[in-house]
Design a protein around this motif. Structure first.
Motif, PDB file in Angstrom:
ATOM      1  N   PHE A  30       0.800  -1.214   0.000  1.00  0.00           N
ATOM      2  CA  PHE A  30       0.000   0.000   0.000  1.00  0.00           C
ATOM      3  C   PHE A  30       0.839   1.272   0.000  1.00  0.00           C
ATOM      4  O   PHE A  30       0.352   2.328  -0.361  1.00  0.00           O
ATOM      5  CB  PHE A  30      -0.919   0.023   1.235  1.00  0.00           C
ATOM      6  CG  PHE A  30      -2.034  -0.981   1.156  1.00  0.00           C
ATOM      7  CD1 PHE A  30      -3.270  -0.626   0.660  1.00  0.00           C
ATOM      8  CD2 PHE A  30      -1.841  -2.281   1.583  1.00  0.00           C
ATOM      9  CE1 PHE A  30      -4.303  -1.544   0.589  1.00  0.00           C
ATOM     10  CE2 PHE A  30      -2.864  -3.203   1.517  1.00  0.00           C
ATOM     11  CZ  PHE A  30      -4.100  -2.837   1.015  1.00  0.00           C
ATOM     12  N   ALA A  47      -3.168  -2.054   6.671  1.00  0.00           N
ATOM     13  CA  ALA A  47      -3.787  -1.258   5.607  1.00  0.00           C
ATOM     14  C   ALA A  47      -4.851  -2.073   4.869  1.00  0.00           C
ATOM     15  O   ALA A  47      -5.916  -1.557   4.529  1.00  0.00           O
ATOM     16  CB  ALA A  47      -2.723  -0.758   4.644  1.00  0.00           C
ATOM     17  N   GLY A  54      -7.945  -1.868   6.655  1.00  0.00           N
ATOM     18  CA  GLY A  54      -8.442  -0.515   6.890  1.00  0.00           C
ATOM     19  C   GLY A  54      -8.143   0.011   8.283  1.00  0.00           C
ATOM     20  O   GLY A  54      -8.771   0.978   8.724  1.00  0.00           O
ATOM     21  N   ASN A  80      -5.080   1.132   9.371  1.00  0.00           N
ATOM     22  CA  ASN A  80      -4.198   2.290   9.289  1.00  0.00           C
ATOM     23  C   ASN A  80      -4.266   2.898   7.902  1.00  0.00           C
ATOM     24  O   ASN A  80      -4.732   2.282   6.954  1.00  0.00           O
ATOM     25  CB  ASN A  80      -2.756   1.937   9.673  1.00  0.00           C
ATOM     26  CG  ASN A  80      -2.071   1.033   8.667  1.00  0.00           C
ATOM     27  OD1 ASN A  80      -2.589   0.748   7.595  1.00  0.00           O
ATOM     28  ND2 ASN A  80      -0.903   0.578   9.007  1.00  0.00           N
ATOM     29  N   LYS A  81      -3.799   4.121   7.837  1.00  0.00           N
ATOM     30  CA  LYS A  81      -3.693   4.824   6.566  1.00  0.00           C
ATOM     31  C   LYS A  81      -2.313   5.447   6.519  1.00  0.00           C
ATOM     32  O   LYS A  81      -1.564   5.391   7.479  1.00  0.00           O
ATOM     33  CB  LYS A  81      -4.772   5.896   6.465  1.00  0.00           C
ATOM     34  CG  LYS A  81      -6.163   5.318   6.388  1.00  0.00           C
ATOM     35  CD  LYS A  81      -7.197   6.383   6.192  1.00  0.00           C
ATOM     36  CE  LYS A  81      -8.568   5.730   6.115  1.00  0.00           C
ATOM     37  NZ  LYS A  81      -9.628   6.700   5.995  1.00  0.00           N
ATOM     38  N   GLY A  82      -2.027   6.071   5.440  1.00  0.00           N
ATOM     39  CA  GLY A  82      -0.729   6.702   5.296  1.00  0.00           C
ATOM     40  C   GLY A  82      -0.597   7.957   6.124  1.00  0.00           C
ATOM     41  O   GLY A  82      -1.541   8.413   6.777  1.00  0.00           O
ATOM     42  N   PRO A 137      -2.068  12.339   3.953  1.00  0.00           N
ATOM     43  CA  PRO A 137      -3.392  12.452   3.364  1.00  0.00           C
ATOM     44  C   PRO A 137      -3.475  13.628   2.399  1.00  0.00           C
ATOM     45  O   PRO A 137      -2.764  14.597   2.583  1.00  0.00           O
ATOM     46  CB  PRO A 137      -4.312  12.669   4.563  1.00  0.00           C
ATOM     47  CG  PRO A 137      -3.445  12.993   5.715  1.00  0.00           C
ATOM     48  CD  PRO A 137      -2.042  12.593   5.365  1.00  0.00           C
ATOM     49  N   ASN A 159      -2.099   9.298   0.871  1.00  0.00           N
ATOM     50  CA  ASN A 159      -1.783   8.137   1.717  1.00  0.00           C
ATOM     51  C   ASN A 159      -0.913   7.107   1.008  1.00  0.00           C
ATOM     52  O   ASN A 159      -1.127   5.903   1.133  1.00  0.00           O
ATOM     53  CB  ASN A 159      -3.064   7.499   2.257  1.00  0.00           C
ATOM     54  CG  ASN A 159      -3.721   8.391   3.287  1.00  0.00           C
ATOM     55  OD1 ASN A 159      -3.047   8.948   4.152  1.00  0.00           O
ATOM     56  ND2 ASN A 159      -5.020   8.552   3.194  1.00  0.00           N
TER      57      ASN A 159
END
Length: 175
Positions: A131, A148, A151, A153-155, A158, A161
């Motif tokens: 990801f 990731a 869902g 965690n995210k980058g 933003p 991400n």
């Protein structure tokens, strides 16, 4: 877990306010200023010892509390939580390959947080996915991508991400 209303004096302006309130109401987190615990300190870095307490409380883990897995956590208020994580093999330590230390006062970085979370909640899918562009070849790469995939965690950049910032420190609010 018991649910009680908890209002910290310093979380009103943070985007994490509702999440922090939920964690506190469910006994997963306490304040950062014992014995009053009326502040959460959302911008302070989460130590590895605090991370252990978050995970043990969130997952309702027990076992190994009185063991002595690491040489550097004696006297820590989080020693029982640290030992419980080691008992469940969620952590091995911070000084491989010996792993006789936990580094309880060290900051939790995003990459190690990803591995702790992935091991704690036993995620299995997402191993062959990528990801982020900045975690390739890192020890925690596959756990970062597993989180990731689910869902969790995210980058760190933003809205794209595309970066994870694996060496970035985790704040109490982010956790």
């Amino acid at each position: 877990m018991t649910t009680t209303a908890v209002n910290f004096l310093d979380t009103g302006a943070t985007v994490f306010h509702d999440d922090i309130a939920w964690l506190a109401a469910n006994g997963i987190t306490k304040g950062c200023n014992p014995p009053f615990n009326d502040e959460f300190c959302p911008d302070k870095v989460v130590t590895r010892a605090q991370m252990a307490a978050f995970l043990v409380r969130a997952l309702g883990l027990s076992g190994g509390e009185n063991a002595n897995y690491f040489s550097d956590d004696d006297g820590s208020i989080f020693e029982a939580n640290i030992n419980t994580l080691a008992y469940w093999e969620i952590t091995l330590g911070c000084n491989p390959p010996t792993n006789d230390k936990f580094c309880p006062d060290a900051a939790t970085v995003r990459a190690s947080m990803a591995s702790l979370l992935a091991l704690a909640i036993i995620l299995v899918d997402g191993l062959d996915l990528n990801f982020f562009t900045d975690d390739f070849g890192k020890v925690h790469d596959f756990n970062i991508n597993r989180l990731a995939h689910y869902g969790i965690n995210k980058g760190c950049n933003p809205p794209l991400n595309t970066l994870f910032c694996p060496d970035g420190q985790v704040t109490r609010g982010q956790m």
